[in-house]
Enzyme design. Sequence first.
Site, short mmCIF file in Angstrom:
data_model
loop_
_atom_site.label_atom_id
_atom_site.label_comp_id
_atom_site.label_asym_id
_atom_site.label_seq_id
_atom_site.Cartn_x
_atom_site.Cartn_y
_atom_site.Cartn_z
N ARG A 121 -40.03 -0.53 -22.06
CA ARG A 121 -41.06 0.27 -21.36
C ARG A 121 -41.10 -0.01 -19.85
NH1 ARG A 121 -44.34 -1.23 -25.94
NH2 ARG A 121 -44.27 0.46 -27.46
N LYS A 143 -35.85 8.73 -8.11
CA LYS A 143 -35.43 9.75 -9.09
C LYS A 143 -34.34 9.13 -9.95
CE LYS A 143 -36.41 14.23 -6.98
NZ LYS A 143 -35.82 15.49 -6.47
N GLU A 185 -25.21 15.00 3.24
CA GLU A 185 -26.65 14.71 3.05
C GLU A 185 -27.26 14.20 4.35
OE1 GLU A 185 -28.24 15.59 0.39
OE2 GLU A 185 -26.83 15.58 -1.29
N LYS A 226 -36.01 9.72 4.64
CA LYS A 226 -36.26 9.85 3.19
C LYS A 226 -37.49 9.02 2.79
CE LYS A 226 -34.68 10.43 -1.38
NZ LYS A 226 -33.64 10.72 -2.33
N GLU A 236 -42.55 15.04 -5.92
CA GLU A 236 -42.13 16.39 -5.54
C GLU A 236 -43.13 17.47 -5.93
OE1 GLU A 236 -37.81 16.89 -5.84
OE2 GLU A 236 -38.14 19.04 -6.07
N ARG A 240 -41.62 16.93 -0.68
CA ARG A 240 -40.34 16.31 -1.08
C ARG A 240 -39.28 17.37 -1.37
NH1 ARG A 240 -39.04 11.02 -4.87
NH2 ARG A 240 -36.80 11.26 -4.77
N ASN A 244 -34.24 19.17 -0.81
CA ASN A 244 -33.29 20.01 -1.55
C ASN A 244 -32.68 21.11 -0.68
OD1 ASN A 244 -33.82 18.59 -3.94
ND2 ASN A 244 -35.69 19.79 -4.26
N HIS A 247 -29.45 22.84 -1.55
CA HIS A 247 -29.09 22.44 -2.91
C HIS A 247 -29.13 23.60 -3.91
CE1 HIS A 247 -29.23 18.51 -1.20
NE2 HIS A 247 -29.02 17.89 -2.35
N HIS A 251 -26.01 23.79 -6.01
CA HIS A 251 -25.94 23.62 -7.47
C HIS A 251 -25.21 24.79 -8.11
CE1 HIS A 251 -29.63 20.75 -7.39
NE2 HIS A 251 -28.50 20.10 -7.22
N HIS A 264 -20.53 16.97 -4.91
CA HIS A 264 -21.90 17.42 -4.68
C HIS A 264 -22.15 17.65 -3.18
CE1 HIS A 264 -26.23 17.68 -5.13
NE2 HIS A 264 -26.38 16.69 -4.26
P1 NAD Z 1 -20.35 8.28 -7.70
O1 NAD Z 1 -21.39 7.32 -8.08
O2 NAD Z 1 -19.61 8.96 -8.80
O3 NAD Z 1 -19.30 7.54 -6.76
C1 NAD Z 1 -18.18 8.24 -6.30
C2 NAD Z 1 -16.89 7.44 -6.52
O4 NAD Z 1 -16.84 6.37 -5.58
C3 NAD Z 1 -16.79 6.79 -7.89
O5 NAD Z 1 -15.47 6.90 -8.35
C4 NAD Z 1 -17.15 5.35 -7.61
O6 NAD Z 1 -16.62 4.45 -8.56
C5 NAD Z 1 -16.55 5.15 -6.26
N1 NAD Z 1 -17.13 4.10 -5.45
C6 NAD Z 1 -18.43 3.75 -5.33
N2 NAD Z 1 -18.60 2.84 -4.37
C7 NAD Z 1 -17.37 2.56 -3.90
C8 NAD Z 1 -16.89 1.68 -2.88
N3 NAD Z 1 -17.71 0.95 -2.12
N4 NAD Z 1 -15.56 1.63 -2.66
C9 NAD Z 1 -14.70 2.41 -3.38
N5 NAD Z 1 -15.10 3.28 -4.32
C10 NAD Z 1 -16.43 3.35 -4.57
O7 NAD Z 1 -20.89 9.44 -6.75
P2 NAD Z 1 -22.08 9.51 -5.69
O8 NAD Z 1 -21.72 10.63 -4.80
O9 NAD Z 1 -22.39 8.19 -5.10
O10 NAD Z 1 -23.34 9.92 -6.56
C11 NAD Z 1 -23.41 11.15 -7.22
C12 NAD Z 1 -24.57 11.08 -8.20
O11 NAD Z 1 -25.77 10.88 -7.49
C13 NAD Z 1 -24.76 12.36 -9.02
O12 NAD Z 1 -24.91 12.00 -10.38
C14 NAD Z 1 -26.05 12.95 -8.48
O13 NAD Z 1 -26.77 13.65 -9.47
C15 NAD Z 1 -26.77 11.71 -8.04
N6 NAD Z 1 -27.79 11.93 -7.00
C16 NAD Z 1 -29.02 11.43 -7.21
C17 NAD Z 1 -30.00 11.58 -6.26
C18 NAD Z 1 -31.35 10.97 -6.47
O14 NAD Z 1 -32.26 11.21 -5.69
N7 NAD Z 1 -31.51 10.16 -7.49
C19 NAD Z 1 -29.72 12.23 -5.05
C20 NAD Z 1 -28.43 12.73 -4.85
C21 NAD Z 1 -27.47 12.56 -5.83
N1 GLY Z 2 -32.30 13.97 -3.51
C1 GLY Z 2 -33.54 14.65 -3.50
C2 GLY Z 2 -34.72 13.77 -3.71
O1 GLY Z 2 -34.59 12.58 -3.81
O2 GLY Z 2 -35.80 14.26 -3.82
#
Ligand code: NAD
Ligand code: GLY
Length: 360
Positions: A121, A143, A185, A226, A236, A240, A244, A247, A251, A264
């Site tokens: 939890r 998030k 971003e 942020k 949001e 917030r 997006n 986005h 998307h 992305h």
């Molecule tokens: P990812 O986590 O897939 O990383 C991209 C690639 O880089 C992977 O292959 C990873 O292993 C590699 N990598 C990571 N750090 C590294 C480093 N220091 N050196 C070498 N390789 C490295 O992709 P991302 O773009 O970081 O994240 C995408 C995800 O984030 C999506 O699932 C998306 O939905 C999510 N997201 C969430 C929010 C939020 O607010 N929570 C906002 C934007 C995106």
């Molecule tokens: N990436 C959008 C948010 O965190 O609200």
Amino acid sequence: MRTINVELGNRSYPIVIKRGLLDEVGPRIASLGLKGKAAIITNPLVGGLYAQRLTKTLKDAGLNPVIITVPDGEEYKSLQEASSIFDGLIEHRMERSNPIIALGGGVIGDMAGFIAATYLRGVPYIQVPTTLLSQVDSSVGGKTAVNHPKGKNLIGAFYQPKAVFIDPDVLETLEPREVRAGLAEIIKYGVIWDEPFFKFLENNTDSLLSRKDELIDAIEKSCSIKAEVVGSDETEQGIRAILNFGHTFGHAIEALSGYGKYKHGEAVAIGMVMASELSESLGLSGRQTTERIKALVTALDLPADPPKLSADQWIGSMLLDKKVSGSRMRFVLAEHIGKVIIKEVSEEELRKYFDSKAIK
Ligand code: NAD
Ligand code: GLY
């Protein structure tokens, strides 16, 4: 070193940004009052590069780290993979006071946050983001989610970390394409909030791409924007949503072109240009705003032109977006660089925009 606070009352937390910070994470976690076992969730690539250093600093600070590795890739941000992480936590007898540490990009961060929100939890968690996108966006704001076969991030919770530790040096090992995706971003923050920051980005494109100190300045500024937005609207309900920007189009691009073709951030880059064009077509902004966004996107080696899709495809996909209510589509639209508004746009208005781009 820079520390930025996300102000959320008794759930406030620091974002610490410092070169070499990875080797200091142990004592910083201990100083938050966290002790005993600590589960590092990572993947083979990032774990291979950085888990040893993280383990050492944790041990030196008296913590007892265990490593749980999940395969690399968005397709593993799933309930199934979450379930095997829960198995690992139970096998290691992780207790409610023991922290989870996300070591990786947004995939690991979102999934580890979801695990932390639900295991026993709720247990404390720490973000150690290692991609540019996760350092400027996903690690901040709470998030958390895993994907469902029907859509991305459909299962999750708002659950804030206890701290975010950003070491810009880990970006040295990141693929250039991942750096560019993160830069998209960063551009977003300039458009939605801060014209001088946008100008700074325009003036420093080469340094940003080659990961010079200007990139650290940009990470700090992005996190501070942020933090401010999340601090005033955690779940949001209102402002917030400006995070997006780009986005809704982005998307649709990701979904319609098959997940994986565009990163992305690349889809968001095109989406920001399109959102600005839509704003222009509604008479809300001038041509110069779109031109500046497009020029910066292009200078940072990001795509600016939409894939060839029909108006029906675009609209059909946007209506499936989880941020749509009924058939009314809400868009974040730029009035000018530094100022956006949230506006409902009718299907007719959207079709008019597609017509103007000769998208039938
Ligand atoms: P990812 O986590 O897939 O990383 C991209 C690639 O880089 C992977 O292959 C990873 O292993 C590699 N990598 C990571 N750090 C590294 C480093 N220091 N050196 C070498 N390789 C490295 O992709 P991302 O773009 O970081 O994240 C995408 C995800 O984030 C999506 O699932 C998306 O939905 C999510 N997201 C969430 C929010 C939020 O607010 N929570 C906002 C934007 C995106
Ligand atoms: N990436 C959008 C948010 O965190 O609200």
